[in-house]
Design a protein around this motif. Structure first.
Motif, PDB file in Angstrom:
ATOM      1  N   PHE A 100       0.829  -1.204   0.000  1.00  0.00           N
ATOM      2  CA  PHE A 100       0.000   0.000   0.000  1.00  0.00           C
ATOM      3  C   PHE A 100       0.866   1.259   0.000  1.00  0.00           C
ATOM      4  O   PHE A 100       0.490   2.276  -0.604  1.00  0.00           O
ATOM      5  CB  PHE A 100      -0.946   0.003   1.200  1.00  0.00           C
ATOM      6  N   HIS A 101       2.000   1.227   0.661  1.00  0.00           N
ATOM      7  CA  HIS A 101       2.891   2.397   0.618  1.00  0.00           C
ATOM      8  C   HIS A 101       3.524   2.542  -0.761  1.00  0.00           C
ATOM      9  O   HIS A 101       3.790   3.671  -1.203  1.00  0.00           O
ATOM     10  CB  HIS A 101       3.963   2.284   1.701  1.00  0.00           C
ATOM     11  N   ARG A 102       3.756   1.439  -1.446  1.00  0.00           N
ATOM     12  CA  ARG A 102       4.226   1.539  -2.830  1.00  0.00           C
ATOM     13  C   ARG A 102       3.136   2.124  -3.731  1.00  0.00           C
ATOM     14  O   ARG A 102       3.424   2.898  -4.655  1.00  0.00           O
ATOM     15  CB  ARG A 102       4.672   0.159  -3.323  1.00  0.00           C
ATOM     16  N   ALA A 103       1.892   1.774  -3.434  1.00  0.00           N
ATOM     17  CA  ALA A 103       0.788   2.368  -4.182  1.00  0.00           C
ATOM     18  C   ALA A 103       0.687   3.866  -3.907  1.00  0.00           C
ATOM     19  O   ALA A 103       0.381   4.655  -4.813  1.00  0.00           O
ATOM     20  CB  ALA A 103      -0.521   1.674  -3.810  1.00  0.00           C
ATOM     21  N   VAL A 125       1.397   9.552  -5.660  1.00  0.00           N
ATOM     22  CA  VAL A 125       2.004  10.880  -5.527  1.00  0.00           C
ATOM     23  C   VAL A 125       2.865  11.224  -6.736  1.00  0.00           C
ATOM     24  O   VAL A 125       2.912  12.370  -7.173  1.00  0.00           O
ATOM     25  CB  VAL A 125       2.834  10.950  -4.232  1.00  0.00           C
ATOM     26  N   HIS A 126       3.508  10.216  -7.317  1.00  0.00           N
ATOM     27  CA  HIS A 126       4.406  10.459  -8.447  1.00  0.00           C
ATOM     28  C   HIS A 126       3.718  10.307  -9.797  1.00  0.00           C
ATOM     29  O   HIS A 126       4.386  10.238 -10.838  1.00  0.00           O
ATOM     30  CB  HIS A 126       5.612   9.514  -8.363  1.00  0.00           C
ATOM     31  N   GLY A 127       2.388  10.258  -9.797  1.00  0.00           N
ATOM     32  CA  GLY A 127       1.640  10.225 -11.050  1.00  0.00           C
ATOM     33  C   GLY A 127       1.785   8.936 -11.842  1.00  0.00           C
ATOM     34  O   GLY A 127       1.636   8.953 -13.067  1.00  0.00           O
ATOM     35  N   GLN A 128       2.064   7.826 -11.172  1.00  0.00           N
ATOM     36  CA  GLN A 128       2.252   6.563 -11.882  1.00  0.00           C
ATOM     37  C   GLN A 128       1.261   5.498 -11.415  1.00  0.00           C
ATOM     38  O   GLN A 128       1.491   4.305 -11.585  1.00  0.00           O
ATOM     39  CB  GLN A 128       3.685   6.076 -11.682  1.00  0.00           C
ATOM     40  N   LEU A 180      -7.055   8.740  -5.370  1.00  0.00           N
ATOM     41  CA  LEU A 180      -7.290   8.548  -3.947  1.00  0.00           C
ATOM     42  C   LEU A 180      -8.607   7.818  -3.681  1.00  0.00           C
ATOM     43  O   LEU A 180      -8.754   7.159  -2.655  1.00  0.00           O
ATOM     44  CB  LEU A 180      -7.289   9.904  -3.232  1.00  0.00           C
ATOM     45  N   LEU A 181      -9.547   7.910  -4.602  1.00  0.00           N
ATOM     46  CA  LEU A 181     -10.854   7.287  -4.397  1.00  0.00           C
ATOM     47  C   LEU A 181     -10.911   5.847  -4.875  1.00  0.00           C
ATOM     48  O   LEU A 181     -11.703   5.045  -4.356  1.00  0.00           O
ATOM     49  CB  LEU A 181     -11.945   8.091  -5.122  1.00  0.00           C
ATOM     50  N   VAL A 190      11.483   8.771  -0.837  1.00  0.00           N
ATOM     51  CA  VAL A 190      12.609   7.908  -1.178  1.00  0.00           C
ATOM     52  C   VAL A 190      12.354   7.288  -2.546  1.00  0.00           C
ATOM     53  O   VAL A 190      11.229   7.280  -3.034  1.00  0.00           O
ATOM     54  CB  VAL A 190      12.795   6.798  -0.117  1.00  0.00           C
ATOM     55  N   PRO A 191      13.382   6.745  -3.192  1.00  0.00           N
ATOM     56  CA  PRO A 191      13.144   6.024  -4.444  1.00  0.00           C
ATOM     57  C   PRO A 191      12.192   4.857  -4.209  1.00  0.00           C
ATOM     58  O   PRO A 191      12.165   4.257  -3.133  1.00  0.00           O
ATOM     59  CB  PRO A 191      14.543   5.537  -4.839  1.00  0.00           C
ATOM     60  N   ARG A 192      11.417   4.516  -5.210  1.00  0.00           N
ATOM     61  CA  ARG A 192      10.404   3.465  -5.047  1.00  0.00           C
ATOM     62  C   ARG A 192      11.024   2.148  -4.585  1.00  0.00           C
ATOM     63  O   ARG A 192      10.399   1.394  -3.830  1.00  0.00           O
ATOM     64  CB  ARG A 192       9.641   3.251  -6.359  1.00  0.00           C
ATOM     65  N   ALA A 193      12.221   1.866  -5.021  1.00  0.00           N
ATOM     66  CA  ALA A 193      12.869   0.610  -4.649  1.00  0.00           C
ATOM     67  C   ALA A 193      13.134   0.519  -3.147  1.00  0.00           C
ATOM     68  O   ALA A 193      13.366  -0.571  -2.624  1.00  0.00           O
ATOM     69  CB  ALA A 193      14.174   0.446  -5.417  1.00  0.00           C
ATOM     70  N   HIS A 194      13.106   1.656  -2.453  1.00  0.00           N
ATOM     71  CA  HIS A 194      13.411   1.667  -1.019  1.00  0.00           C
ATOM     72  C   HIS A 194      12.190   2.019  -0.168  1.00  0.00           C
ATOM     73  O   HIS A 194      12.342   2.372   1.004  1.00  0.00           O
ATOM     74  CB  HIS A 194      14.541   2.650  -0.735  1.00  0.00           C
ATOM     75  N   VAL A 195      11.011   1.903  -0.748  1.00  0.00           N
ATOM     76  CA  VAL A 195       9.801   2.202   0.011  1.00  0.00           C
ATOM     77  C   VAL A 195       9.682   1.285   1.220  1.00  0.00           C
ATOM     78  O   VAL A 195       9.257   1.710   2.303  1.00  0.00           O
ATOM     79  CB  VAL A 195       8.557   2.097  -0.892  1.00  0.00           C
TER      80      VAL A 195
END
Length: 811
Positions: free
Chosen positions: A59-62, A67-70, A75-76, A106-111
């Protein structure tokens, strides 16, 4: 007891010393435990426990993607996972901790590393706020408050229960936050600040905020009873507190109300009735550094806090009424944890699903408050020694309790002795000021060392339980898996399934796929009712769904790409699949000629064509080695479905793992020239396969139906954050079927009709474009209520500011 007097202007920075000390002790001790165990990122031992790997990291990766538009969604709503699901309630529940936003920096790889860091940061913040709250209850040296604030931040509930649950840990913050709000209401000032603190507490996590709010009511009652106030002053304080609480909760209603309604629409679970533990086990949970197995209460704080709290009732420097009220309230809170009606009240009138003592941090907080009130009023050495002796005696009496902790004796004897020595030195500091720094070092050191050992012990003991085996959340295989999914991304022209084996139950979110994999407490019952009959595997009473490598299901849900393990170890390969668009047309109703109770007939009914041969099955063997046989057309593909069996299915020298309902429709392989399909199931379960476990797929017929659905389906599909729009071919008639489940919240350009649990509508006579928009139920009234609350808050703030300006002019 009175509030701390304002510090001189030149000494204002000293107000930060106590909270800073508490933060450093708490976060430092917890990280030291990671180092001691060699836990990632300080070693190779996995860090992610249970839902930390399956929910919180994905979920934090989501959130990072959002936030980064990817993100495929907003949010809904999210299109990633469960073939499209609400996201607002999941955001509120799993991402509400304000520190969760550190993950987007942080970079996505380190979420995943950022998610792990949420624990010491949140615990440290809770300790710092408790330090501030203690100062409001009674003035005293900043470093002593800081040490006891750390005792709270490192309580047993935080270390043993919630250390891997970032949103629950916000409850640890909420308790002192609401305590400060209570003090402001008692003082008759900062009402807007009190309301905002309530909102902040509830924003982080409504579940533990509810418990913290109940605790704040207890604290308010205690302070009203012990504070020197007139009757009218008490009524005004009660009015300020209640209005601040209501206003603060209303500010969170755009999140709270949709989550409440989503919970009501979620797939129900089978929660067991509350069964209180034995009294000896309950009391053992109060001993320092004790980690009890399973759903047992973890109520302890460091021995320093326990010794001081025990001396509270003996401290004659504190008014008798104050001692009586605080001690009685603390005992009643502890007793309420063992009484089913009050236990349900702590949990929002619901049966706790999992650990039934999730409110234990409230008791630990009250113990720390007693410890501070005792310390601030200079406890006598005799009383401290008596309390320490009682702690040793209690430990001896409880030593035979189930899973008595191995670190309990060292904490009681070693930590208790050092704590007692530090307190004795402190009592002599009036005559020998040089003893103060020695006592300070000993108090900081004993809390740090004892809590580090307690945290390491909790991690080590918990890791021995099957459910808590630490999982890997980042490595080269996961990175390659992610890159393979990205390489075949085609959304919204088609979906990509991240395939199996899964790294987490939310691989679709974690890997940016759009398959059925989803795990959430809010997964709607409508999704379960749509996917389970089609042969998807599930877990957690239907709140977790898994993928199924089945071409019919792929066609139903427009899965046009799939990722599978490669030939080399830890490698992944992606392949494209023929798939119709996300919106297809059924010109007329279809009923499968195959047995209606079979999963294959249900798939055909949704697909709109006969593509399976469902043969009669012969049965034999024994209960533990069951034999099944059937005949199908040579060259077709054989599939198996047995949701009641756990074991191994053997067919044509290949083995397939069966995990009862977790295993969906399973591919056995091509039917040989003999036409014979034989399956042997080795199992220890008592179940059997359904009447028609075998289905043989005719790929030619399936390909023809896919081509037909593609030719007659939408010519273009556009998917927004929470919208979808499809242009249909000119002259299209019949029923438009959207490849998403009909969950509460969809509003479409035509009335919805039932179609095997999917969103569907009759095509209007003018055809053209069809569209749907998802709006979480409760969002609109929640926004309206929050707006009114915000207006009330702004009005009160403006009035307070005007009053302050008038006073300044008069001065």
């Amino acid at each position: 007891m009175t509030d701390s007097p304002p510090a001189p202007a030149g000494r204002r920075p000293s107000r930060l010393y106590g909270p800073l000390l508490a933060f450093l002790i708490t976060s430092g001790a917890f990280c030291a435990a990671w180092v001691a165990r060699g836990t990632f990122p300080f070693g190779d031992t996995g860090r992610a426990v249970n839902d930390q790997a399956n929910q919180y990291v994905p979920f934090h990766r989501a959130l990072w993607d959002l936030v980064h538009g990817q993100a495929a969604g907003d949010l809904l709503f999210t299109w990633r996972g469960g073939f499209g699901q609400q996201f607002l309630s999941d955001y509120y529940t799993y991402l509400g901790n304000p520190f969760s936003w550190l993950a987007v920096l942080v970079p996505r790889a380190h979420v995943d590393l950022a998610v792990f860091a949420l624990t010491p940061v949140t615990m440290g913040t809770a300790a710092a706020l408790m330090t501030v709250y203690l100062g409001k209850l009674q003035p005293g040296p900043w470093w002593q408050r800081g040490v006891l604030g750390a005792c709270y931040g490192l309580c047993g509930w935080a270390l043993s229960d919630a250390s891997y649950i970032p949103m629950w840990l916000w409850g640890l913050v909420a308790l002192p936050l609401l305590g400060i709000a209570v003090e402001w209401c008692l003082e008759g000032r900062r009402w807007p600040g009190a309301a905002l603190f309530v909102a902040l507490a509830w924003y982080g996590n409504f579940y533990t905020a509810m418990m913290a709010t109940m605790a704040a009511c207890v604290l308010l009652g205690i302070r009203l009873a012990t504070r020197d106030m007139t009757g009218p002053e008490r009524l005004r304080a009660l009015w300020r507190a209640s209005t601040a609480a209501v206003t603060g909760v209303l500010l969170t209603l755009p999140l709270l109300l949709p989550s409440f309604l989503s919970s009501g629409a979620a797939q129900p679970t089978k929660a067991a009735a509350f069964d209180p533990v034995r009294l000896d086990v309950f009391l053992a949970g109060m001993l320092p550094a004790t980690h009890l197995w399973g759903g047992r209460p973890r109520l302890y704080v460091a021995s320093l806090g326990l010794i001081l709290a025990g001396s509270f009732v003996f401290n004659t420097a504190i008014a008798r009424k104050t001692r009586l009220v605080w001690a009685a309230a603390t005992l009643l809170v502890a007793a309420s944890f063992q009484f089913p009606p009050t236990q349900y009240l702590w949990h929002g009138l619901a049966v706790p699903n999992g650990n039934p003592y999730r409110e234990a941090f409230v008791f630990s907080g009250m113990v720390v408050i007693l410890a501070w009130l005792a310390l601030a009023n200079r406890p006598r050495p005799l009383h401290l020694a008596l309390t320490a002796g009682l702690l040793v005696a209690a430990t001896f009496a409880l030593r035979h309790t189930d899973d008595f902790g191995g670190w309990t004796w060292p904490a009681v004897l070693g930590g208790g002795a050092v704590s007692l020595l530090a307190l004795l030195l402190l009592s002599l500091a009036g005559k020998h000021r040089a003893l103060v720094p020695v006592a300070a070092v000993l108090m900081v050191g004993v809390v740090f060392a004892e809590s580090t050992a307690a945290a390491a012990n909790a991690d080590a003991r918990r890791a021995r339980e099957r459910w808590a085996q630490p999982a890997v959340t980042s490595n080269q295989s996961i990175t390659d898996h992610f890159e393979a999914v990205r390489g075949v991304d085609g959304w919204p022209a088609f979906r990509t399934d991240s395939g199996a084996p899964q790294t987490s139950y939310n691989d679709a979110l974690a890997l940016r796929a759009e398959g059925p994999q989803y795990y959430s407490s809010y997964l709607p019952q409508a999704t379960y009712q749509a996917l389970e009959p089609l042969g998807y595997g599930y877990k957690n009473d239907g709140r977790t769904f898994f993928g199924a490598d089945n071409p019919v299901l792929d066609a139903l849900f427009s899965i046009g790409a799939r990722v599978r393990p490669g030939a080399a170890p830890n490698s992944w390969t992606a392949s494209r699949l023929p798939a119709p668009p996300l919106v297809t047309v059924r010109s007329q109703p279809f009923t499968s000629p195959n047995p209606a109770a079979s999963v294959y007939a249900r798939q055909e009914n949704a697909l709109g064509a006969t593509v399976y041969q469902v043969p009669r099955v012969t049965r034999g063997g024994t209960a533990t080695e069951q034999a099944y046989g059937a005949r199908c057309t040579p060259g077709s593909e054989a599939y198996w479905y047995s949701p009641a069996l756990y074991g191994t299915a053997i067919s044509a020298s290949t083995r397939h793992r069966l995990e009862d309902r977790m295993t969906g429709v399973l591919k056995l392989g091509p039917v040989p020239a003999s036409g014979r399909v034989d399956v042997t199931v080795r199992t220890k379960s008592r179940g059997h396969a359904p009447d028609h476990p075998i289905g043989c797929l005719d790929r030619t017929k399936l390909d023809a139906q896919i081509a037909h659905l593609t030719a007659t389906g939408a010519t273009s599909v556009r998917a927004g954050g929470h919208t979808i729009e499809a242009a249909l071919p000119r002259g299209a008639t019949g029923t438009a079927v959207f490849a998403m489940t009909d969950i509460p919240g969809w509003h479409c350009s035509a009335p919805l009709r039932g179609f095997h649990g999917l969103v569907a509508m009759d095509i209007p006579s003018d055809g053209g474009t069809l569209s749907c928009t998802f709006t979480p139920k409760g969002l609109t009234p929640g926004l309206a209520a929050a707006t009114l609350a915000l207006l009330a808050l702004a009005s009160a703030a403006a009035r307070s500011l005007a009053t302050a300006l008038r006073r300044r002019r008069r001065a």
